[in-house]
Scaffold this motif. Structure first.
Motif, short mmCIF file in Angstrom:
data_model
loop_
_atom_site.label_atom_id
_atom_site.label_comp_id
_atom_site.label_asym_id
_atom_site.label_seq_id
_atom_site.Cartn_x
_atom_site.Cartn_y
_atom_site.Cartn_z
N PRO A 170 -4.35 -5.35 4.89
CA PRO A 170 -4.58 -4.02 4.82
C PRO A 170 -6.13 -3.40 4.50
O PRO A 170 -6.51 -2.41 4.81
CB PRO A 170 -3.61 -3.52 4.00
N ASP A 171 -6.80 -4.52 3.79
CA ASP A 171 -8.00 -4.08 3.24
C ASP A 171 -9.09 -4.77 4.17
O ASP A 171 -10.40 -4.39 4.24
CB ASP A 171 -8.10 -4.51 1.94
N SER A 172 -8.77 -5.79 5.03
CA SER A 172 -9.72 -6.09 5.76
C SER A 172 -9.76 -5.49 7.29
O SER A 172 -9.23 -4.64 7.64
CB SER A 172 -9.40 -7.47 6.28
N ASN A 173 -10.92 -5.82 7.98
CA ASN A 173 -11.00 -5.49 9.39
C ASN A 173 -10.00 -5.97 10.39
O ASN A 173 -9.82 -5.46 11.46
CB ASN A 173 -12.48 -5.64 10.00
N ASN A 174 -9.25 -7.13 9.89
CA ASN A 174 -8.49 -7.87 10.78
C ASN A 174 -7.00 -7.25 10.37
O ASN A 174 -6.15 -8.27 10.32
CB ASN A 174 -8.52 -9.30 10.64
N ARG A 175 -6.69 -6.10 10.49
CA ARG A 175 -5.44 -5.51 10.24
C ARG A 175 -4.37 -6.02 11.13
O ARG A 175 -4.81 -5.88 12.29
CB ARG A 175 -5.41 -4.14 9.87
N SER A 176 -3.33 -6.59 10.82
CA SER A 176 -2.27 -6.84 11.83
C SER A 176 -0.83 -6.40 11.01
O SER A 176 -0.37 -6.20 10.12
CB SER A 176 -2.28 -8.13 12.29
N TYR A 177 0.16 -6.48 12.18
CA TYR A 177 1.40 -5.60 11.94
C TYR A 177 2.57 -6.91 12.06
O TYR A 177 2.40 -7.42 13.15
CB TYR A 177 1.62 -4.50 12.32
N LEU A 178 3.51 -7.12 11.37
CA LEU A 178 4.50 -7.99 11.66
C LEU A 178 5.93 -7.15 11.54
O LEU A 178 6.01 -6.21 10.73
CB LEU A 178 4.61 -9.24 10.64
N LEU A 179 6.78 -7.57 12.28
CA LEU A 179 8.37 -6.99 12.31
C LEU A 179 9.02 -7.73 11.11
O LEU A 179 8.85 -9.12 10.75
CB LEU A 179 9.13 -7.52 13.39
#
Lengths: 205, 97
Positions: B63-72
């Protein structure tokens, strides 16, 4: 109407199983309503709940008269209550399954509803009213199937069509008493089609 | 017959977002892909992603980086399965959700 007691018992068995299936559809529609908040699913649930209540009422009422000596008045009340509950359920199906994609279809449905009301004034027979309301439900199921071509919509169409067929046969019973069991069989198959839809729609991909 | 959807319910938008996340598999999805796949504005995307994370349907990675991603999450996968069942049931009766 004089019917063989064996046929009556088979009729009650069909009716009871159909009532259970209607209750299952109602439960599933409530579950879908809770998840999505779509009000028409709540209406659909109410329709199937009313239908199953009418069916169980008829099964219990008829069973009671098999054990005890029937009185004409109470027997008539059970028959009328059953007929009215089914018409109420079908009218709710007309509303809940009404196509919403095009304005013209809403106007068509309004015209059909007016026609149905006019027919009711001319012919107050409950079976005829049930047939006319179900014709609208079946037409809407056809429109839905043509729009989606989904196998689930096909099961619903087959289900409603068989229920309509059962009412058409029931309306002819006075002229041909043999149609009584056929009518019950058609209704039972219609509900089985809805059960298959429930089973297939509920499976994981 | 037209297949246009003039209105998408909030539940359908959330499901579309979760499908977009699921389609990318175990590595997760960035917000831009979700935005395009679910056809959302940036504001709406942020609002709905916060809601999905809050409800523990989606997990935010980095959440704090530029490479934020989301997982189910497992709860999210179960929600999607249930939504699909209800979608098939509703469409069988011609009810759009």
């Amino acid at each position: 109407m004089q019917v063989d007691p064996g046929i009556i018992r088979l009729d009650l068995l069909f009716e009871a199983v159909s009532g259970i299936i209607a209750l299952m559809v109602s439960y599933y529609a409530t579950k879908a309503y809770r998840l999505t908040g779509e009000k028409r699913l709540s209406d659909l649930s109410t329709g199937f709940l009313v239908l199953s209540a009418g069916m169980f009422g008829r099964v219990i009422g008829t069973w009671y008269f098999l054990v005890r000596e029937p009185t004409d008045v109470i027997s008539d009340i059970v028959t009328i209550a059953y007929g009215v509950s089914r018409i109420m359920a079908y009218a709710i199906f007309v509303i809940s399954t009404k196509p919403t994609r095009r304005e013209t279809e809403n106007q068509d449905t309004a015209s059909v509803t007016m026609l149905l009301m006019a027919t009711f004034l001319v012919n107050p027979s409950l079976e005829i009213v049930a047939i006319l309301v179900l014709v609208v439900v079946v037409l809407q199921a056809i429109l839905n199937y043509l729009a989606t071509r989904s196998k689930f919509a096909r099961y619903v169409l087959v289900g409603f069509f068989l229920i309509l067929l059962s009412h058409i046969m029931m309306a002819q019973v006075a002229a041909a008493p043999g149609l009584y069991l056929l009518s019950q069989g058609a209704q039972f198959l219609g509900f089985l089609s809805l059960l298959v839809m429930l089973y297939k729609a509920g499976r994981n991909v | 017959m037209s297949k246009k959807r003039p209105y998408r319910s909030k539940m359908r938008i959330l499901a579309d977002m979760m499908r977009a996340i699921q389609s990318e598999g175990e590595e997760g999805t960035g917000p831009t892909k979700i935005l395009y796949a679910a056809n959302l504005s940036h504001d709406r995307l942020t609002q709905y992603l916060e809601e999905l994370v809050e409800k523990a349907l989606v997990q935010e990675v980095g959440p704090d980086s530029n490479n934020r991603s989301y997982l189910l999450t497992e709860k999210g996968r179960e929600f999607l399965r249930e939504f699909l069942r209800m979608e098939r049931f509703s469409e069988a009766f011609g009810i759009e959700i």
